[in-house]
Motif scaffolding. Structure first.
Motif, PDB file in Angstrom:
ATOM      1  N   MET A  92       0.834  -1.205   0.000  1.00 33.25           N
ATOM      2  CA  MET A  92       0.000   0.000   0.000  1.00 33.25           C
ATOM      3  C   MET A  92       0.870   1.257   0.000  1.00 33.25           C
ATOM      4  O   MET A  92       0.550   2.262  -0.658  1.00 33.25           O
ATOM      5  CB  MET A  92      -0.932  -0.009   1.215  1.00 33.25           C
ATOM      6  CG  MET A  92      -1.926   1.142   1.254  1.00 33.25           C
ATOM      7  SD  MET A  92      -3.052   1.007   2.653  1.00 33.25           S
ATOM      8  CE  MET A  92      -3.888   2.602   2.556  1.00 33.25           C
ATOM      9  N   GLY A  93       1.983   1.198   0.725  1.00 30.40           N
ATOM     10  CA  GLY A  93       2.912   2.325   0.729  1.00 30.40           C
ATOM     11  C   GLY A  93       3.463   2.609  -0.655  1.00 30.40           C
ATOM     12  O   GLY A  93       3.585   3.776  -1.070  1.00 30.40           O
ATOM     13  N   LEU A  94       3.787   1.560  -1.420  1.00 31.92           N
ATOM     14  CA  LEU A  94       4.286   1.749  -2.786  1.00 31.92           C
ATOM     15  C   LEU A  94       3.240   2.420  -3.675  1.00 31.92           C
ATOM     16  O   LEU A  94       3.574   3.286  -4.494  1.00 31.92           O
ATOM     17  CB  LEU A  94       4.686   0.391  -3.382  1.00 31.92           C
ATOM     18  CG  LEU A  94       5.927  -0.270  -2.776  1.00 31.92           C
ATOM     19  CD1 LEU A  94       6.082  -1.691  -3.304  1.00 31.92           C
ATOM     20  CD2 LEU A  94       7.174   0.552  -3.083  1.00 31.92           C
ATOM     21  N   ALA A  95       1.958   2.013  -3.493  1.00 31.19           N
ATOM     22  CA  ALA A  95       0.889   2.651  -4.270  1.00 31.19           C
ATOM     23  C   ALA A  95       0.770   4.122  -3.910  1.00 31.19           C
ATOM     24  O   ALA A  95       0.561   4.975  -4.782  1.00 31.19           O
ATOM     25  CB  ALA A  95      -0.434   1.921  -4.031  1.00 31.19           C
ATOM     26  N   CYS A  96       0.937   4.434  -2.624  1.00 32.00           N
ATOM     27  CA  CYS A  96       0.868   5.841  -2.184  1.00 32.00           C
ATOM     28  C   CYS A  96       2.014   6.660  -2.785  1.00 32.00           C
ATOM     29  O   CYS A  96       1.830   7.828  -3.139  1.00 32.00           O
ATOM     30  CB  CYS A  96       0.896   5.914  -0.661  1.00 32.00           C
ATOM     31  SG  CYS A  96      -0.615   5.341   0.131  1.00 32.00           S
TER      32      CYS A  96
END
Length: 514
Positions: free
Chosen positions: A463-467
């Motif tokens: 999810m951090g990578l998507a952010c």
């Protein structure tokens, strides 16, 4: 669960009925001895009953007209429970039964001797909770069961111990249906403690409860605790059961699953061979075939491909002859063969088996559960993802999600599918959709008590990578930091997942000028 309606129903069982004692009779839970809890299976999504044919249909019971003062009549509680039973049996529906059961519990409460715990009240509350669960109203069942657990006094003897044990097990099942795995396990453990105090540590019914709790531990990916419980179950059954018994076979299949999850494939294979021998001795051909599939999985993990193919083909022959060519068990073997041929570089054969499995899932035979279809589609999607077909994988995951979205007790499974969808969205550049999928998965995992698992840490990292791709840098840093804390504790600082988070966090700090 002893003396009660179980919240969980095996998929091949008859529809759920709500058992209510005859008027004037003592609760089954008071007369029966401890019995083992029902083995953990995929929960049945429906509790509806088919109506009787018109010539045999009973007239639905008239709603008794009662005022509050009549609740003081000690004969009223058993009568109302009988009416509740008749309402279910006549097809009048669980709502009417709930009304009668609620009034019965009020009557038992008012008629109870002051200072004396009423087992009739505890039993009626168990029935009320079971009806709530049959209606899908699990949240309302929880306070009813928590109240029921407080009624018996274990020190008063086996009847009270059984009532308390049953209440804890039913409450654990209800938490499980809500996806609250940790709270579910806590309830099972309390029930097991009470059962051991009443029956001793070596009673075979204690063994059944240990296996039930071990299965819950496996679901929570707590494999060390599950292994300890399963070993205890095997020890108890070795004393009380004949050699090569069905109980031993079930224990060894569970132990094989635990060993496989821990990477101890040789031990897993040993347990499966012993389980298969026990099933052969008892004439359980379909169970032998199911074990052959598990054996094939172990051989596949050990890269012993020829032996894996042989095991899968043996199982396939039995399933086709006993269940038909279009049974979901046949499709599940097709999926395993597709995975095997993908891993051996035979993509054409792999694709063919995927198509054969999807053909069966597209037109399922009667009795096929949504969980079976969704599980197969999820496995096939992983193969499509591996051969770089993310769009096809995404379509299958969306179908699987739609099948499970209204099913109770599937929150963790749904969270896993949503996390996989997030990965697919990320791969095709749909970063907003990826973040939404990950966010939904994270919320479900938090609610189900899995916030400390390695899988949760990996989902936070993704999810951090998507952010980052959406330029939500501050949010990405928070996610990476939380993932780091979880993975450092659960996997260690040198694990590849932890190192991946370190890399992502360092790059994000750099982008922020830190």
């Amino acid at each position: 669960m002893p003396g009660l309606v179980s919240v969980k129903t095996p998929p091949d069982a008859s529809p759920l009925t709500i058992s209510v004692p005859e008027a004037g009779s003592v609760s089954e839970s008071r007369n029966s001895k401890f019995t083992s809890p029902t083995p953990k299976k995929t929960p049945s999504p429906s509790t509806s009953r088919s109506r009787p044919s018109p010539d045999r249909k009973k007239k639905p019971p008239e709603s008794p007209v009662l005022d509050e003062s009549s609740l003081d009549n000690p004969d009223l509680g058993p009568f109302l429970l009988k009416v509740a039973r008749d309402a279910i049996a006549s097809g009048d529906g669980p709502n009417k039964a709930l009304e009668y059961a609620l009034r019965a519990s009020k009557s038992f409460e008012r008629c109870a001797a002051e200072g004396e715990p009423s087992l009739d009240l505890a039993m009626s509350l168990h029935v009320v909770a079971a009806i709530y669960c049959s209606l899908g109203r699990f949240e309302e069942a929880i306070p009813v069961l928590e109240r029921a657990i407080g009624v018996p006094e274990v020190a008063r003897g086996s009847d009270h111990a059984l009532a308390a044990f049953s209440g804890y097990m039913q409450l654990g099942d209800t938490f499980s249906m809500l996806g609250q795995v940790e709270r579910s396990i806590q309830c099972y453990e309390e029930g097991l403690k009470i059962q051991i105090e009443a029956l001793g540590e070596t009673d075979p019914r204690v063994g059944e409860t240990c296996r039930y709790l071990a299965e819950a531990r496996v679901q929570a990916m707590q494999f060390d605790e599950a292994e300890s419980l399963c070993k205890k179950t095997l020890e108890i059954h070795s004393v009380h059961s004949e050699p090569a018994s069905l109980e031993e076979a079930a224990d060894r299949r569970l132990m094989a699953l635990i060993c496989e999850a821990k990477g101890d494939y040789e031990s897993a294979l040993e347990h499966l061979v012993l389980a298969s021998m026990a099933m052969i001795a008892n004439g359980q051909d379909n169970e032998v075939a199911a074990i052959d599939v598990s054996v094939g999985n172990i051989y596949l993990s050990l890269c012993r491909y020829d032996e894996a193919i042989f095991s899968y083909q043996k199982a396939l022959t039995v399933f086709k002859s006993s269940r038909g060519d279009n049974h979901p068990s046949v499709a599940s073997v097709f999926v395993r063969l597709a995975d095997l041929y993908y891993k051996t570089g035979k993509l054409r054969e792999s694709g063919s088996y995927c198509e054969n499995a999807l053909r069966i899932y597209a037109k399922p035979v009667p009795g096929t559960t949504a969980e079976e279809i969704a599980g197969g589609m999820t496995e096939i999607s992983a193969i499509y993802e591996s051969i770089n077909e993310p769009e096809e994988a995404l379509k299958l995951l969306q179908k699987a999600l739609k099948l499970l979205e209204d099913k109770p007790g599937q929150q963790s499974t749904i969270a896993g599918i949503e996390a996989r969808m997030g990965v697919m969205f990320y791969l095709v550049g749909r970063y907003g959709d990826a973040r939404s999928s990950f966010e939904s998965a994270v919320a479900k995992l938090r609610a189900s008590g899995e916030r400390k698992s390695p899988f949760f840490g990996v989902v936070l990292n993704q999810m951090g990578l998507a952010c980052v791709q959406l330029f939500k840098i501050d949010e990405a840093v928070e996610l990476f930091e939380e993932a780091r804390g979880i993975l450092e504790k659960e996997c260690g600082p040198c694990h590849q997942d932890t190192i991946g988070v370190y890399t992502n966090l360092a790059a994000t700090y750099d982008a922020m000028g830190r």
